[in-house]
Design an enzyme around this catalytic site. Structure first.
Site, PDB file in Angstrom:
ATOM      1  N   SER A 137       0.843  -1.282  -0.027  1.00 23.04           N
ATOM      2  CA  SER A 137      -0.092   0.065  -0.007  1.00 23.04           C
ATOM      3  C   SER A 137       0.971   1.191   0.013  1.00 23.04           C
ATOM      4  O   SER A 137       2.020   1.243   0.489  1.00 23.04           O
ATOM      5  CB  SER A 137      -0.928   0.039   1.199  1.00 23.04           C
ATOM      6  OG  SER A 137      -1.401   1.234   1.497  1.00 23.04           O
ATOM      7  N   TYR A 151      -1.962  -0.180  10.369  1.00 25.00           N
ATOM      8  CA  TYR A 151      -1.892  -0.738   9.020  1.00 25.00           C
ATOM      9  C   TYR A 151      -0.675  -0.301   8.364  1.00 25.00           C
ATOM     10  O   TYR A 151       0.029  -0.981   7.416  1.00 25.00           O
ATOM     11  CB  TYR A 151      -3.235   0.105   8.375  1.00 25.00           C
ATOM     12  CG  TYR A 151      -3.290  -0.241   6.776  1.00 25.00           C
ATOM     13  CD1 TYR A 151      -3.819  -1.556   6.292  1.00 25.00           C
ATOM     14  CD2 TYR A 151      -2.807   0.687   6.025  1.00 25.00           C
ATOM     15  CE1 TYR A 151      -3.784  -1.920   5.222  1.00 25.00           C
ATOM     16  CE2 TYR A 151      -3.236   0.283   4.527  1.00 25.00           C
ATOM     17  CZ  TYR A 151      -3.614  -0.974   4.187  1.00 25.00           C
ATOM     18  OH  TYR A 151      -3.731  -1.381   2.815  1.00 25.00           O
TER      19      TYR A 151
END
Length: 284
Positions: A137, A151
């Site tokens: 990501s 995250y």
């Protein structure tokens, strides 16, 4: 015709990636954690007359990974392309997010890809070829936003692991690519938030503010088929850089970060977030 194994195919980037490889005639193993959630994948594959297998695979379970990879190899030999796409997101403050939720996130986003790579690499080494595509990501490349620390940490760790793995397996003819997508319209955005903190939680108001910001960002998310195209291209092109950002927003974000320290970046981020979600409750 290649044997392609993709994790997390019930929706989003994984679903689109499985279909993209199947359209090329590859032998696609579109893995899902819960077979009951594969309805959309199967419906679209049937509509396009595409052939793919949909095995059950839980990347957080050693036995599940071993069994699924063994079944693929028994039928088709070593996996040619592994796409580590399965992932979850949980937002919440570092101090009060329940640790079991944080552990689940890291178990899926970091240990899951590691389990998968270890399962397929012996076959790839024996044959002298293979590609591992880790879907990370943009959050793993940029400064972590408030309530997004776990995250971002899991994705940054996956990026570091990809770097080491790349150097280790390159002599065996195996490539590793770490794709870093920006915002895409996937199910992960719709199920990212942890349970709303109690009123006594000192971060409750900040949590609600960030949720509003993320919801606004999601409104402009790109179609997952674009990210799927990047996965296929990475599997095809030996010249794909180890770290490859995906999406116009990701490219722009990295350009804006060039030369900035975290202290310089944070006020700019807060200004942008407040333009979308209103004033932050406890702005420094």
């Amino acid at each position: 015709m290649r044997a392609v194994l993709v994790t997390g195919c019930s929706s989003g980037i994984g679903l689109e990636t499985a279909l993209a490889f199947a359209r090329r005639g590859d032998r696609v193993h579109a893995c899902v954690r819960n077979p009951a959630g594969a309805g959309e994948l199967l419906r679209r594959a049937h509509a396009e007359n595409l052939t793919l297998d949909v095995p059950r695979l839980d990347v957080t379970d050693d036995a599940s990974v071993t069994a699924a990879v063994a079944a693929v190899q028994d039928r088709h030999g070593p996996v040619d392309v592994l796409v580590n796409n399965a992932g979850i997101d949980v937002t919440g403050p570092v101090e009060t997010l329940p640790l079991d939720r944080a552990r689940d996130l890291v178990e899926t986003n970091f240990w899951g890809p590691l389990r998968m790579a270890r399962a397929v690499l012996p076959g790839m080494r024996a044959r002298g070829s293979g590609v591992v595509v880790n879907v990370s990501s943009l959050a793993g490349r940029t400064f972590a936003v408030p309530h997004g620390g776990f995250y971002a940490a899991s994705k940054a760790a996956l990026g570091a692991l990809s770097e080491a793995l790349h150097a280790e397996v390159q002599p065996f003819g195996i490539r590793v690519v770490c794709l870093e997508p920006g915002s895409f319209a996937s199910a992960i955005q719709r199920r990212s938030a942890a349970p709303q903190p109690s009123a006594s939680d000192p971060y409750a108001a900040d949590h609600a503010w960030l949720a509003r910001f993320l919801a606004r960002v999601a409104e402009g998310a790109a179609d997952c088929s674009e990210a799927a195209g990047a996965v296929v291209a990475a599997a095809d092109d030996p010249g794909t850089p180890l770290h490859t950002v995906v999406g116009k927003d990701a490219e722009e974000a990295l350009q804006l970060l060039t030369g900035l320290s975290h202290e310089q970046w944070l006020p700019r981020f807060l200004e942008h977030a407040e333009s979308l979600a209103g004033p932050r409750p406890h702005r420094p």
